[in-house]
Structures are given as C-alpha cells and as structure tokens.
Design a protein around this motif. Structure first.
Motif, short mmCIF file in Angstrom:
data_model
loop_
_atom_site.label_atom_id
_atom_site.label_comp_id
_atom_site.label_asym_id
_atom_site.label_seq_id
_atom_site.Cartn_x
_atom_site.Cartn_y
_atom_site.Cartn_z
N LYS A 296 0.82 -1.22 0.00
CA LYS A 296 0.00 0.00 0.00
C LYS A 296 0.85 1.26 0.00
CE LYS A 296 -4.20 -1.83 2.11
NZ LYS A 296 -5.14 -1.78 3.25
N ASP A 297 1.97 1.23 0.79
CA ASP A 297 2.84 2.41 0.87
C ASP A 297 3.78 2.40 -0.34
OD1 ASP A 297 4.22 4.60 1.58
OD2 ASP A 297 4.90 3.85 3.54
N ASP A 298 3.37 3.07 -1.38
CA ASP A 298 4.14 3.04 -2.62
C ASP A 298 5.48 3.76 -2.49
OD1 ASP A 298 1.99 1.73 -3.66
OD2 ASP A 298 1.08 3.52 -4.53
N GLN B 22 7.42 4.19 0.23
CA GLN B 22 8.38 3.42 1.00
C GLN B 22 8.91 2.23 0.20
OE1 GLN B 22 9.62 4.35 3.84
NE2 GLN B 22 10.94 2.54 4.06
#
Length: 398
Positions: free
Chosen positions: A177-179, A181
């Motif tokens: 989800k955290d693109d 990072q």
C-alpha cells in the motif's frame, strides 16, 4: 455504390420512380453486383475474417487468425431469436472447402467441416475461476426461493474453502500500500547491488589484464579454492639450485669427448656419421693416387704392403681378398721383372678397388701379407711388388 450511381448517373426518359424505385430496379441488378449472384438461393458473398488459428484438413497447413476469404453466407437456424449463419470458403492453399457457423450460446464460432481448431481457449473451470451464471439458472434464482436458498448455502461453503487464500492475498496486497516506502527500498537495494557489481567488474578486469584473458569470470566458490590449494605451479628447485647443479655437472664430467656412445642416442649417431666420413675420405685419397706411387722397390725385391690405416667393409674370412693376394704372389714368381710390372699394377688396382671401409679387413689383409712374406722367404730371393697405401712419401725400410 448504387446510391451514388443513382444520384450521379444518367436517368433514362422512361424511368419511373414509383415503378422502378431506383436505377438498380430499373436495370434489374442488385446493389452488390457479383456478390449477390446467388441471392436467389439465400447465399450472399461477403468478406469473412478467420476468427482463430486453424489447421486445414486438405493440405494440413496452418491458417492464422485474421486471414480473409470471400465466403458464402447463408442462414441455417436460430438461437432463440438470434439467427445462426454459416460461412463456406475455399482454402487459399488447396481445393478444400471450410465451413464455419456462429454459436450465439457461447459467443463463438464453430467449425463444421474442413478444418481443425488450434486449441488456445482458456477454460475457466479448469483454472478454478468463477463461472458466469447461465441463463436458465439465472431465471430460476429469480423465480424459485427454495432454489435460491440452496444455492446460497453452496456459495457459503465455497467461501469458507477460499477464505485462507483470500486472506493471504489481502495481506500480500496490504504490504504494497505504501508506494513511496516500497519505491525507496527498491532504489536503495538497486544502488547497493550496482556498487557491488561495479567493484567485482573492476577486479575481474584487473585479472583479465594481468592474465591476458578475454573470457567472463565466474564468482569464486569454496570448492574452487580447495582445488586451487592442492595444485602447485612452482618448480621444485629454485634458479640458484639449478645453476649450482649445472656447474657441478660441468666440473665433474670429462674434458675429452667420449669415444663410446649409445648407438640409439643422438651423440652415438653423430660419432658414427663422422667416422664413416673420415673413412670414406681416406679410401678416396688412396684410390686417387697413381700406381707408381703405390709400387716401391725394396732391397730384398718387390713385396705387397698394405697400409694398416686403409679400411674396408669385408670380413677376415672374405675369400676374395685372400685369393687376390695369392694370385699376385704366384704371378710374381713365375714371370720376370719386365712382364711382372704391368701385371702387378693391374693386380694392385684391383686390390685397391676391393678395399672397403671397415677395420676388420685390415686385420685380414695383414694376416695375408704376413703369410706371403713367409712363403717368399722360404723360396729365396724373389722379385715382388709393394703396394703402399700410406699417405707419406717416406719409406721406413729405406
């Protein structure tokens, strides 16, 4: 085409729009011209495109998807209210005809005759995918409550079986989800790997330059290191040890050339060759000398003398040499000096021609000479000839 011709072409005076309708009706022709020549049979010629890859049964050749043909189109039935059309076309590689028709139930085309389909379809049931609900089942779900309840229970059982895999997929998706990072982590990893690869490439280039190689080098392994440790490429003796041993060998060996050598070695063959050359030279010199130099007169008369240095190839037991010496002695005894001198020259020349290049014949000739001298002494003072093969002009007897 027909509309354009009707608006842009000539209208005859007897043309009646109410009666003829159009120029095609007036000329009694179809708007599609030759493509409608079988329209009375319910057949229309159209441009058909192959919907998928097939194999022709006539020539066994492959016909790819998208190949176009002039096909005869006709209606053969209905699926509910949807008409089913059949297409008949000729293979462009042979005389075989291929027939295909539409299948509205599966939204596909079916091969009737003349070809085989190249199977590339995706089967949803084999790949455990959710199948579309058929029309009859859909209508029953909408009208029958008991069927709907039963169908709902089966769907719940399928959900329980698929729940672990679905939760795993959701967890895997939540990690992405955290693109930002993820992108940062990947870029850092790529930079580190790039530096390591660049350092290894520099080391490999240095090794290639030092060893003059042009092949790619593989990374080192523990097995390669163990194998390399077992191999030794260093000489057992150092340069100083070799130098000392060579000097010691030179000091210990004889200063003079060895007369004996192994026959099979290179030194032995060289010595034999030089000895043969020297013998041939002495024989040639003896043969080139004149008979006058070979025959000398001694106080006791003429006698045959053979030089010990003359060499030949005959053995001691050679009968030719002994008989030659006996004949010369007999002729000297029977004939006077005036007659014996030319005969002696001839016998000396024949004896000289038969002399060869071995040391063994010298011993045989010396034995023959001694026996003849003893015979001459027993007979008394007899004139004889002396065949001298010495290189010097001085005579030790005078």
């Amino acid at each position: 085409m027909g509309e354009r011709k009707g608006t842009n072409k000539y209208y005859p005076p007897d043309f009646d729009p109410a009666k003829h309708g159009s120029l095609n009706g007036y000329h009694k022709t179809h708007a599609l011209r030759e493509r409608a020549r079988k329209l009375s049979q319910g057949i229309l010629i159209i441009r058909f495109e192959m919907p998928y890859n097939i194999w022709c049964e006539g020539c066994k050749n492959h016909i790819g998807m998208g190949v176009r043909y002039n096909a005869e189109k006709k209606k053969v039935g209905n699926y509910y209210t949807t008409p089913i059309y059949r297409f008949r076309m000729k293979c462009h590689l042979c005389v075989n005809y291929i027939e295909m028709q539409t299948d509205p139930a599966t939204c596909d085309y079916l091969i009737v005759t003349g070809a085989n389909r190249k199977e590339e379809r995706w089967d949803m049931e084999e790949n455990e995918q959710i199948l579309t609900t058929e029309r009859a089942e859909k209508e029953k779900l909408e009208t029958d409550a008991m069927f709907k309840l039963d169908h709902g229970g089966k769907d719940k059982e399928k959900l329980k079986k698929a729940l672990p895999s679905l939760s795993e997929i959701q967890d895997h998706q939540s990690g992405w989800k955290d693109d930002f990072q993820l992108n940062s982590t990947l870029r850092t990893k790529f930079r580190t790997q790039k530096k390591v690869i660049a350092e290894q490439e520099e080391k490999d280039n240095a090794v290639r330059m030092r060893t003059n190689l042009s092949i790619p080098l593989l990374p080192e392994k523990e097995e390669d290191k163990k194998l390399a440790a077992l191999l030794t490429y260093q000489a057992p003796d150092s340069y100083e040890d070799k130098k000392h041993s060579k000097r010691k060998e030179i000091c210990s060996r004889s200063w003079f050339n060895s007369t004996t050598a192994t026959p099979g070695s290179a030194a032995g063959s060289l010595i034999q060759k030089l000895a043969l050359q020297g013998r041939e030279a002495r024989v040639a010199k003896a043969l080139s000398s004149s008979p006058a130099q070979l025959i000398r007169k001694h106080p006791g008369g003429f006698s045959i003398k053979t030089e010990p240095r003359a060499t030949g190839t005959r053995r001691k037991s050679d009968p030719e040499v002994n008989t030659c010496v006996d004949e010369v002695a007999q002729t000297e005894c029977e004939q006077p000096d005036a007659v014996v001198r030319p005969r002696a020259d001839q016998e000396a020349a024949e004896t000289n021609d038969r002399v060869k290049t071995t040391e063994e014949v010298n011993g045989g000739l010396m034995n023959a000479e001694d026996s003849e001298k003893e015979k001459d002494r027993s007979r008394g003072p007899i004139t004889s000839l002396v065949a001298d093969y010495s290189d010097s002009d001085s005579d030790p007897g005078q």
